[in-house]
Design an enzyme around this catalytic site. Structure first.
Site, PDB file in Angstrom:
ATOM      1  N   LYS A  34       0.859  -1.185   0.000  1.00 40.43           N
ATOM      2  CA  LYS A  34       0.000   0.000   0.000  1.00 40.43           C
ATOM      3  C   LYS A  34       0.895   1.235   0.000  1.00 40.43           C
ATOM      4  O   LYS A  34       1.906   1.263   0.716  1.00 40.43           O
ATOM      5  CB  LYS A  34      -0.891  -0.049   1.244  1.00 40.43           C
ATOM      6  CG  LYS A  34      -1.935   1.038   1.349  1.00 40.43           C
ATOM      7  CD  LYS A  34      -2.808   0.804   2.586  1.00 40.43           C
ATOM      8  CE  LYS A  34      -3.894   1.844   2.742  1.00 40.43           C
ATOM      9  NZ  LYS A  34      -4.777   1.553   3.903  1.00 40.43           N
ATOM     10  N   SER A  82      -9.581   1.423   3.100  1.00 43.21           N
ATOM     11  CA  SER A  82      -8.772   2.275   2.241  1.00 43.21           C
ATOM     12  C   SER A  82      -7.661   1.500   1.520  1.00 43.21           C
ATOM     13  O   SER A  82      -7.022   2.061   0.634  1.00 43.21           O
ATOM     14  CB  SER A  82      -8.132   3.405   3.059  1.00 43.21           C
ATOM     15  OG  SER A  82      -7.219   2.871   4.014  1.00 43.21           O
ATOM     16  N   SER A 142      -9.879  -0.932   7.224  1.00 43.84           N
ATOM     17  CA  SER A 142      -9.221  -0.754   5.930  1.00 43.84           C
ATOM     18  C   SER A 142      -8.512  -1.986   5.386  1.00 43.84           C
ATOM     19  O   SER A 142      -8.096  -1.994   4.222  1.00 43.84           O
ATOM     20  CB  SER A 142      -8.227   0.410   6.001  1.00 43.84           C
ATOM     21  OG  SER A 142      -8.914   1.627   6.030  1.00 43.84           O
TER      22      SER A 142
END
Lengths: 497, 95
Positions: free
Chosen positions: A84, A162, A186
């Site tokens: 990420k 996210s 997330s």
């Protein structure tokens, strides 16, 4: 063009590692194979921020040389993965998914990146995310300078967030595994909506040094993968103390053995009847509970202690997020974020009185004590990871709620506590109290027909398993037994060759 | 005075959600409530909604009795509590 068949893209780490050790393919070939898929399929899903091709080839070449010399480092050796884009990578931009930081280039690697390098893994891509990991709340999948991440099972739908890029990339077979982060939902949310497995470790299990800070007391880093056992191997490489992060606990993690049955385990569950009739998750959840019972688990209906977990989690997250991004909030660049909800939410967080923030902290300690007693009656709790299906990627979430009852607000800011059924506060409770969780696919559900979608696709639904702090091994055992018996992991999205 | 200014800003926006509200205030008050960031007019209603949500959350926490006295470990509350002894079942450790 790679000689590897497309099915290679969806293999788990055990099969990929076996292929490398038996010289069926090299790490360099596997890396080229995934880089090719990232280039061709990644843009369609808005899953990638930066390809790290040069670094990847260098790491793969080293892995091949070591494996050929008989120096096998373990199950991640030679395996390509994605991170990420909030994990620092030395000399490679790390954007936090947000336009104001799109040219940010850190000088050092995050600790997790270092540890994966030590384990012999190969970094192929920095993956897309909701900007600032959703700090301040958000109302659209497009709250990212890379655009809305698209779900490999239906590109008209969102991946969840996210950790949107990790969810899409793992599900679409663009990487071997990925690292995501969770402050409130997330990892669990995109893992669920992309039909993969995700692990939110206990707070403090994994060092956050070199990761973007959203909430110092709630941020966690963890793996996302196609198979539950893969999560354990990655956690074993990541966990442990770190001189760069004093919150990292001095505990290593060893992968457990995985029994096929669950006899002797007491699993608390929330009755499916709590979900309204017609809810698309209700029937898969009921079948999942029946399967856990057939596997030998003792299933005990339960209800969470009635405490304001969500309120405390929300106040802490918003206040810490406003502090973490105070310079941005005070700067005109705040207006370069695409989502007005996030702009206003970040600004509002700056007004939380200190006394409210401290009350949330004091409440958290009291709630931990109460929850510890409650959890002592169970080996784990199970419940639907999400009570709805992924919303459309190109329509603001609040406009879908009126017309699409299955859509819901993003996990960083779920409906206010008083509107939530008590048991669906487990996401808030688990993150507030630092509890570990595993998300695992529990089947597929068809969205209701809508005017905006010509051809609805079946979409993944997930089971979340939560346990006491540091009980990741038990969570993985339960999830792996369920995964093997249910067999949903054999299904993959059609993302094109 | 800083605290007063911040609270005034909250009250002003909460009371007068309209973007022209701040400009309509008498000059000394308008100066005092100058926000420490820039929001566009269409963002103010969302901002007001967020503040209202925070107020509701804080109120729900106030209903939870905390009482008086030292809580020497509350500042470490992010770290996981020691798990209570489980009554039965698997150990959860490698087996």
């Amino acid at each position: 063009m790679s000689r590897l068949p497309e099915s290679t893209a969806f293999l788990g780490l055990a099969e990929l590692g076996r292929g490398l050790r038996r010289r069926e393919f090299t790490s360099l070939e596997l890396t080229g194979f995934y880089l090719d898929r990232l280039r061709r399929i990644g843009p369609r899903l808005n899953a990638v921020v930066t390809l790290t091709a040069d670094l990847a080839r260098e790491q793969a070449h080293r892995a091949d040389a070591e494996i050929a010399a008989g120096r096998w480092r373990g199950p991640l050796h030679g395996i390509p993965y994605g991170a990420k884009d909030l994990l620092d990578t030395a000399g490679i931009r790390t954007t936090w998914g947000a336009a104001p930081f799109r040219h940010r280039v850190p000088r050092e690697n995050a600790t997790v990146v270092e540890r994966l390098q030590d384990a012999g893994a190969v970094l192929v891509a920095k993956l897309a995310m909701i900007e600032l990991a959703g700090g301040g709340d958000y109302n659209m999948a497009g709250a990212a300078f890379t655009g809305p991440a698209r779900n490999p099972w239906d590109p008209a739908r969102w991946t969840g967030g996210s950790s949107s890029g990790p969810g899409a990339a793992v599900a679409a077979g663009l990487v071997g595994f990925a690292i995501g982060s969770e402050t409130w939902g997330s990892i669990v949310n995109p893992s669920t909506w992309c039909g993969i497995a995700g692990l939110r470790p206990t707070y403090g299990r994994v060092s956050r040094a070199g990761a973007m800070a959203l909430s110092w007391t709630m941020d966690k880093l963890g793996p996302m993968a196609r198979r539950v056992r893969d999560l354990g191997w990655v956690l074993a490489a990541l966990a442990g103390p770190d001189a760069r992060d004093s919150s990292a606990l001095p505990r290593r993690f060893r992968t457990p053995r995985y029994p096929a049955r669950l006899e002797g385990l007491r699993l608390g569950y929330f009755p499916p009847e709590a979900l309204p009739a017609g809810n698309p998750v209700r029937e898969p959840y009921r079948r999942a509970l029946a399967l856990l019972r057939r596997l030998g688990a003792t299933m005990l209906a339960t209800a969470l202690p009635d405490l304001p977990y969500g309120a405390a989690a929300s106040l802490i997250l918003d206040a810490e997020g406003a502090s973490a991004f105070e310079p941005l909030i005070a700067s005109p660049e705040l207006q370069s974020l695409p989502d007005p909800t996030q702009i206003a939410g970040l600004a509002a967080g700056a007004h939380i009185p200190a006394v409210d923030y401290l009350r949330a902290f004091r409440f958290r300690r009291a709630a931990q004590a109460a929850f510890s007693t409650y959890l002592a009656g169970f080996d784990a709790l199970v419940h639907p990871a999400e009570s709805g299906l992924p919303p459309l990627a190109d329509v603001p979430f609040d406009q879908q709620e009126k017309h699409h009852p299955i859509a819901r607000r993003p996990p960083s800011h779920p409906p206010k506590p008083r509107r939530q059924p008590r048991n669906y506060q487990l996401g808030g409770a688990g993150n507030l109290l630092g509890l570990p969780a595993v998300a695992v696919n529990m089947g597929f559900a068809m969205p209701p027909a809508s005017a905006t979608e010509a051809t609805p696709h079946p979409l993944p639904v997930g089971l979340e398993i939560v346990a006491a702090p540091l009980a990741e091994a038990r969570l993985l055992q339960i999830a792996a037994a369920f995964e093997a018996a249910a067999g949903w992991y054999r299904h993959h999205p059609q993302v094109g060759a | 005075m800083d605290l007063t200014r911040r609270r005034l800003a909250q009250w002003a926006v909460a009371l007068f959600a309209a973007p022209h509200a701040l400009a309509a205030l008498p000059p000394p008050v308008a100066t005092a409530v100058k926000l420490p960031f820039t929001l566009h007019p269409d963002q103010l209603p969302i901002y007001k909604k967020e503040l209202a949500g925070q107020a509701r959350e804080a109120a729900s926490l106030r209903r939870f009795p905390l009482g008086y006295g030292y809580e020497p470990d509350f500042v470490f509350s992010a770290l996981p509590a020691r798990p209570a002894r489980r009554r039965r079942g698997h150990s959860g450790t490698p087996a």
